[in-house]
Design an enzyme around this catalytic site. Structure first.
Site: not given
Ligand code: LLP
Length: 413
Positions: A270, A272, A309, A313, A340, A368
């Site tokens: 799978e 991505g 991202r 992260y 802000c 993503y």
């Protein structure tokens, strides 16, 4: 590959990014169709004649253009919601090549997936198995199932995208799987098909995948002794891509090391990020340059709502000027957006020569990126374009201000 400098000007395939910015405005997501197809074929070809299904994980980028391009070359899909299921059907996917993952499938989702004839549900708990059985019974059908087991392997990736440890919410402990398989095996409304696991995302080494596979194969053997024979293994997604200069996984080596172990079992993957990550960029404009004694800020028109991202992260995306020879103020810049929040940055401490009005590309933003975008600060979502050779097509219109209010109502008293 899809994005390169040609005479010092950044191109998507044969199209200058500057031309796209003139046509569609800023900020903008740009995808390379050639890269998307190439990446999918890398997975598919590596299997040779071994039975397999490459199910693109829709969550990475669910734009209909991306899905339709993949459907045309025969991709399967991994979906996690009714929304994703309807998207792939609209994009022309063959439901019998699709798996349905996710920890909390609703009755409506299960019913729809059965109606359209998906290949398999990746079931995440006993409770969910019972729900699927109930829906299948009401429809007088047999639901194809695979249990997502948690092999307790450390994927050694960012904690938010590590999913195969006991402490994660996903799947069932591999040691608790047998009673659930027995229940499924004995139900007239369930058809045991396989075993599923997904240990995390952005893995840069093969060994955690193989450790997980070994544990899954032990379970296959134990089930076999109980006369429960699975016909496929779904090893999830997770193959990492190069964001910077890191070493990552060679897909041929990864797949051949799987095939060395699995006999004739059909393999589902799978992926991505590995399909779309490097096949997309996010382009943004420098609005203002702001320097003080300690810091140099480039204030850009893109923000954390467009590409989450980096803030979420601390992810690294390479930043490239769209004109390599552009002259400007040479410094170590933080790229910050108009939102802000102190956490609203797309990159930190990057050596660049910048002037106001320059365009910058955040590389490897195809996965993503758009799918995690939001309207925070009432910012319309940006446009998306797909390039093939010297052709380009708008594949998502920029939202308008009116779009922001469309589903809302005032209190009129
Ligand atoms: N299968 C399952 C069950 C998954 O949960 C995921 C990703 C995939 C496949 C696809 O994994 P990939 O091949 O893309 O690594 N938003 C994060 C990544 C979250 C991944 C969630 N699950 C990021 O931006 O890094």
């Amino acid at each position: 590959m899809g994005f390169s400098y040609q005479n010092h000007i950044l191109h998507a395939e044969s199209v200058a990014i500057a031309d796209l910015m003139k046509t569609y405005g800023s900020p903008l997501y740009v995808y390379s169709r050639t890269d998307i197809e190439y990446n999918w074929h890398l997975f598919s070809h590596a299997f040779g004649i071994h039975p397999h299904l490459v199910c693109y994980a829709v969550k990475a980028n669910s734009n209909l253009a991306v899905l339709s391009v993949l459907a045309k070359i025969g991709s399967g899909f991994d979906v996690v919601s009714n929304g994703e299921l309807e998207r792939i059907l609209l994009a022309g996917a063959d439901a019998s090549r699709c798996v349905f993952s996710g920890v909390a499938k609703t009755n409506i989702e299960i019913k729809r997936a059965l109606e359209v004839g998906i290949f398999c549900f990746n079931v995440e708990s006993m409770a969910e198995m019972i729900r699927i059985e109930q829906v299948a019974k009401e429809m007088s059908m047999q639901a194809p199932i695979s249990l997502r087991v948690n092999p307790d392997v450390d994927a050694k990736t960012h904690p938010y995208i590590s999913t195969g440890l006991k402490e994660n919410k996903f799947g069932v402990d591999i040691d608790d799987a047998i009673p659930i398989y027995k229940m499924a095996y004995n139900s007239p409304y369930l058809k045991v098909k396989g075993i599923d696991c997904h240990i995390g995302s952005q893995l840069t080494k093969i060994s955690p995948f193989l450790d997980a596979l070994d544990k899954v194969l032990e379970l296959v053997a134990k089930l076999g002794k109980l006369n429960i024979h699975v016909t496929h293994l779904d090893l999830g997604g997770g193959v990492g891509i190069k964001y910077d200069n890191e070493q990552t996984i060679d897909i041929n080596a990864y797949i051949s090391s799987i095939l060395d172990k699995v006999g004739s079992l059909k393999i589902i993957l799978e992926p991505g990020r590995a399909i779309v990550g490097n096949a997309g960029i996010f382009v943004t404009k420098v609005e203002f340059l702001k320097q003080n004694s300690d810091k140099s800020f480039a204030i850009i028109d893109g923000a954390m709502n467009d590409l989450l991202r980096p803030s979420f992260y601390q992810a690294y995306h390479q930043v490239l000027p769209i004109d390599e020879n552009a002259e400007g103020i040479d410094a170590h810049w933080d790229l910050v957006g108009p939102i802000c929040e102190t956490g609203d940055f797309l990159a930190k401490n990057r050596r660049l020569s910048l002037s106001e009005g320059d365009y910058l590309a955040l590389m490897s933003a195809g996965a993503y990126g758009s799918t995690m975008s939001s309207n925070y600060n009432s910012r319309p979502r940006v446009a998306e374009v797909m390039v093939l050779g010297s052709q380009y097509t708008l594949v998502r219109e920029r939202e308008t201000i009116q779009d922001l209010f469309n589903k809302e109502y005032m209190i009129n008293d």
